[in-house]
Design a protein around this motif. Sequence first.
Motif, PDB file in Angstrom:
ATOM      1  N   TYR A 168       0.854  -1.202   0.000  1.00 46.15           N
ATOM      2  CA  TYR A 168       0.000   0.000   0.000  1.00 46.15           C
ATOM      3  C   TYR A 168       0.890   1.253   0.000  1.00 46.15           C
ATOM      4  O   TYR A 168       0.660   2.199  -0.762  1.00 46.15           O
ATOM      5  N   ARG A 225       1.224   4.020  -3.170  1.00 44.03           N
ATOM      6  CA  ARG A 225       1.017   5.467  -3.005  1.00 44.03           C
ATOM      7  C   ARG A 225       2.189   6.257  -3.607  1.00 44.03           C
ATOM      8  O   ARG A 225       1.997   7.335  -4.154  1.00 44.03           O
ATOM      9  N   VAL A 248       2.155   6.196  -7.653  1.00 41.67           N
ATOM     10  CA  VAL A 248       1.258   7.118  -8.381  1.00 41.67           C
ATOM     11  C   VAL A 248       2.033   8.333  -8.918  1.00 41.67           C
ATOM     12  O   VAL A 248       1.979   8.604 -10.124  1.00 41.67           O
ATOM     13  N   ASN A 251      -5.875   4.458  -9.067  1.00 41.18           N
ATOM     14  CA  ASN A 251      -6.899   5.021  -8.194  1.00 41.18           C
ATOM     15  C   ASN A 251      -7.752   3.881  -7.622  1.00 41.18           C
ATOM     16  O   ASN A 251      -7.984   3.783  -6.409  1.00 41.18           O
ATOM     17  N   ILE A 278      -5.723   1.690  -5.099  1.00 37.69           N
ATOM     18  CA  ILE A 278      -5.606   2.234  -3.739  1.00 37.69           C
ATOM     19  C   ILE A 278      -6.876   1.923  -2.943  1.00 37.69           C
ATOM     20  O   ILE A 278      -6.813   1.525  -1.779  1.00 37.69           O
ATOM     21  N   LYS A 324      -7.400  -0.523   0.510  1.00 41.51           N
ATOM     22  CA  LYS A 324      -8.109  -0.115   1.736  1.00 41.51           C
ATOM     23  C   LYS A 324      -9.138  -1.175   2.125  1.00 41.51           C
ATOM     24  O   LYS A 324      -9.259  -1.546   3.293  1.00 41.51           O
ATOM     25  N   CYS A 330      10.913   3.139  -2.698  1.00 43.57           N
ATOM     26  CA  CYS A 330      10.190   4.395  -2.953  1.00 43.57           C
ATOM     27  C   CYS A 330      11.178   5.507  -3.315  1.00 43.57           C
ATOM     28  O   CYS A 330      10.895   6.335  -4.191  1.00 43.57           O
TER      29      CYS A 330
END
Length: 242
Positions: free
Chosen positions: A53, A57, A60, A92, A95, A99, A122
């Motif tokens: 997750y 993020r 993106v 989109n 993500i 969740k 990252c």
Amino acid sequence: MDGKPKAGVSMTNTWLRKHHLIYAGATRHPFILSIRDGTVDLSAFKRWLGQDYIFVRAFVPFVASVLIKAWKNSDHESGDIELVLSGVAALNDEIEWFKQEASKWGVELSGVVPEKTTRDYCRFLEDLMSPDVDYAVAMTAFWAIEAVYQESFAHCLEEGSKTPPELQEACQRWGNDGFGQYCSSLRNIADRELEKAASDGGPLVKVSEDMVTKAEVEFQRVLEYEVQFWNMSHGSPGRSAP
Ligand SMILES: Cc1ncc(CN)c(N)n1
């Protein structure tokens, strides 16, 4: 070998052959094999979910940076912008899926602390977002990142696999044929851009050669990060400490 592809053989094809061991390490990792044979440790799956997750993020803005490069480097007819834009839209949904999946497994996403491997990966993405990074290089990394997940999760859906039913949706997300088509399209763009650079015989020939070399290095680095990411999720011995 001079590192150049033979006539009719794409650059990505050449690299997949040359680096097949690390590619297999990334796409047939013990973590993936444990999903496929149904022996996966669910705490490892939850660890992967939380860390991925965080990765997604950060992915993106990386894809958004590729979109800007597509806008600057490709013509309207190529369809590059539409393809990358569809990738942003899919992220989109992805993500939101993370969740929902986290709440299904009782993983509190706001409490997930990024491990060192996740932070390093990252940071690698962030470096690739620089306007100094060529479109061909960024596109090669983009394709490789998506292709590893596609090949890994598709393997868990093949006939004879014993993937637990509660993990099949996760495998479908990246292992489905549509995602496979998307990866092929990314690969075609990377090959087209690499081919352009490799065949550049003008005064900037050295610059173009350096670009192709850089793309190959980043391709290998993606594969190394993907292996480390699975190692971290799997809880393999020797994984880097948080
Ligand atoms: C680590 C990793 N690599 C690739 C993907 C596929 N977007 C992902 N979600 N996470």
